[in-house]
Design a protein around this motif. Structure first.
Motif, short mmCIF file in Angstrom:
data_model
loop_
_atom_site.label_atom_id
_atom_site.label_comp_id
_atom_site.label_asym_id
_atom_site.label_seq_id
_atom_site.Cartn_x
_atom_site.Cartn_y
_atom_site.Cartn_z
N GLY A 22 23.61 64.36 106.79
CA GLY A 22 23.42 65.09 107.84
C GLY A 22 22.14 65.13 108.64
N ASN A 23 20.83 64.92 108.00
CA ASN A 23 19.64 64.70 108.98
C ASN A 23 19.79 63.52 109.74
OD1 ASN A 23 18.38 66.84 107.62
ND2 ASN A 23 17.56 65.37 106.12
N GLY A 26 21.93 64.72 112.68
CA GLY A 26 21.63 65.86 113.12
C GLY A 26 22.54 67.12 113.03
N VAL A 27 23.14 67.28 111.80
CA VAL A 27 23.92 68.66 111.39
C VAL A 27 23.37 68.92 110.09
CG1 VAL A 27 26.19 67.63 112.63
CG2 VAL A 27 25.68 67.06 110.21
N THR A 28 23.96 69.99 109.62
CA THR A 28 23.50 70.60 108.35
C THR A 28 24.30 70.05 107.00
OG1 THR A 28 25.05 72.43 108.31
CG2 THR A 28 22.78 72.61 109.45
N THR A 31 27.59 71.39 106.97
CA THR A 31 28.78 70.93 107.84
C THR A 31 29.22 69.76 107.20
OG1 THR A 31 27.64 71.81 109.75
CG2 THR A 31 28.90 69.96 110.21
N VAL A 32 28.46 68.85 106.68
CA VAL A 32 28.75 67.56 105.84
C VAL A 32 29.85 67.99 104.82
CG1 VAL A 32 28.34 65.44 104.49
CG2 VAL A 32 26.95 66.27 106.56
N TRP A 35 33.34 69.01 106.06
CA TRP A 35 33.97 67.72 106.47
C TRP A 35 34.47 66.89 105.11
CZ3 TRP A 35 29.87 65.05 109.93
CH2 TRP A 35 29.71 65.75 111.26
N PRO A 42 34.51 66.56 112.40
CA PRO A 42 33.66 66.50 113.33
C PRO A 42 34.00 66.37 115.01
CG PRO A 42 33.52 64.86 111.76
CD PRO A 42 34.80 65.34 111.50
N GLU A 43 33.28 66.96 115.81
CA GLU A 43 33.65 66.83 117.29
C GLU A 43 33.39 65.23 117.53
OE1 GLU A 43 29.37 68.40 119.08
OE2 GLU A 43 30.87 69.77 118.58
N LYS A 46 29.76 63.60 117.15
CA LYS A 46 29.52 63.33 115.98
C LYS A 46 30.34 62.06 115.26
CE LYS A 46 26.42 66.41 115.98
NZ LYS A 46 24.83 65.88 116.28
#
Length: 263
Positions: A22-23, A26-28, A31-32, A35, A42-43, A46
């Motif tokens: 995620g880092n 740029g996501v938490t 969020t991962v 998925w 993901p959009e 991403k």
């Protein structure tokens, strides 16, 4: 294999946690996790970053394209260099594993890139053979190096240690601290210290020497002391008589080192 399974497999192959992945994009971590559990996707932005990070097309990433045939286990993937969100990144993970670790893991780029493998090369490296700015291994080479057997670096800590600052059983460096042998500008040892300034619980040899047996070209302090006089000889009792008397079990190679130092 669907996208969720493929993403989890790719992440685990590289030894990343959900948070580490995620880092990089740029996501938490949450969020991962969603998925990988198939709760969300993901959009597009991403997906593009993930495809660049893993070095594959978006179609293949989401499972539209079938994975290509498995390469020979010793073959290096083509174009392993790729770009991630944090800048240039080069990473190679050998498909061959030993005790659960990749045979070779190379991980280079901006930031604290950690390489873990039998042979590990990275900004930070952990392995049997570790090479990096910070390295930990059986054989370790780096700016700051910790090796169970051999450590070579600006700062080295190991059974055999070489570095600007060296600490170990046998240490050689600008400043050397060794249990049995220390050689350096400043040398500290329980048994034998050789240096510009040498301190030892046993034998000390140097410009200024402090030890049970102290041999100095300028100053010496100890139970037995020898100071080089203006003529280039040593004063007092015979050096080797005292050394043999005080260190009857001294290794032959240590005697050779001492003879070389004393000329």
């Amino acid at each position: 294999m669907n996208f969720a399974e493929h993403l989890m497999t790719l992440r685990k192959q590289r030894g990343w946690s959900q948070e580490e992945l995620g880092n990089q994009i740029g996501v938490t971590r949450q969020t991962v996790s969603k998925w990988e559990m198939g709760q969300s996707t993901p959009e597009l932005e991403k997906l593009v970053e993930l495809s660049r990070l893993f070095g594959m097309s978006i179609d293949r990433l989401v499972g539209v394209e079938e994975a290509e045939e498995r390469r020979d286990p010793w073959e290096v993937a083509e174009n392993p260099a790729r770009v991630c969100a944090w800048g240039p990144l080069y990473e190679y993970i050998s498909p061959v594993k030993v005790f659960g670790l990749p045979l070779v893991h190379i991980h280079l780029g901006y930031g604290p890139r950690l390489a873990k493998g039998i042979v590990a090369i990275g900004n930070c490296a952990m392995g049997v053979v570790a090479i990096g700015g910070y390295s930990l291994g059986l054989l370790s080479f780096g700016g700051v190096s910790l090796g169970l057997l051999l450590a070579l670096g600006g700062v080295g800590l190991g059974l055999f240690s070489l570095g600007g600052l060296a600490v170990g059983g046998f240490a050689v460096g600008g400043c050397a601290v060794g249990q049995w042998l220390a050689i350096g500008g400043g040398a500290f040892s329980n048994y034998l210290a050789i240096g510009g300034s040498a301190w030892s619980g046993g034998l000390a040899i140097g410009g200024s020497a402090y030890g049970h047996v102290a041999i100095g070209s300028q100053a010496a302090k100890g139970m037995y002391t020898f100071v080089r006089d203006g003529g280039g000889t040593m004063s007092g009792a015979d050096i080797w008589t005292v050394i043999k008397q005080e260190f009857p079990r001294m290794w032959d190679w240590v005697r050779t080192v001492i003879r070389w130092v004393l000329g």
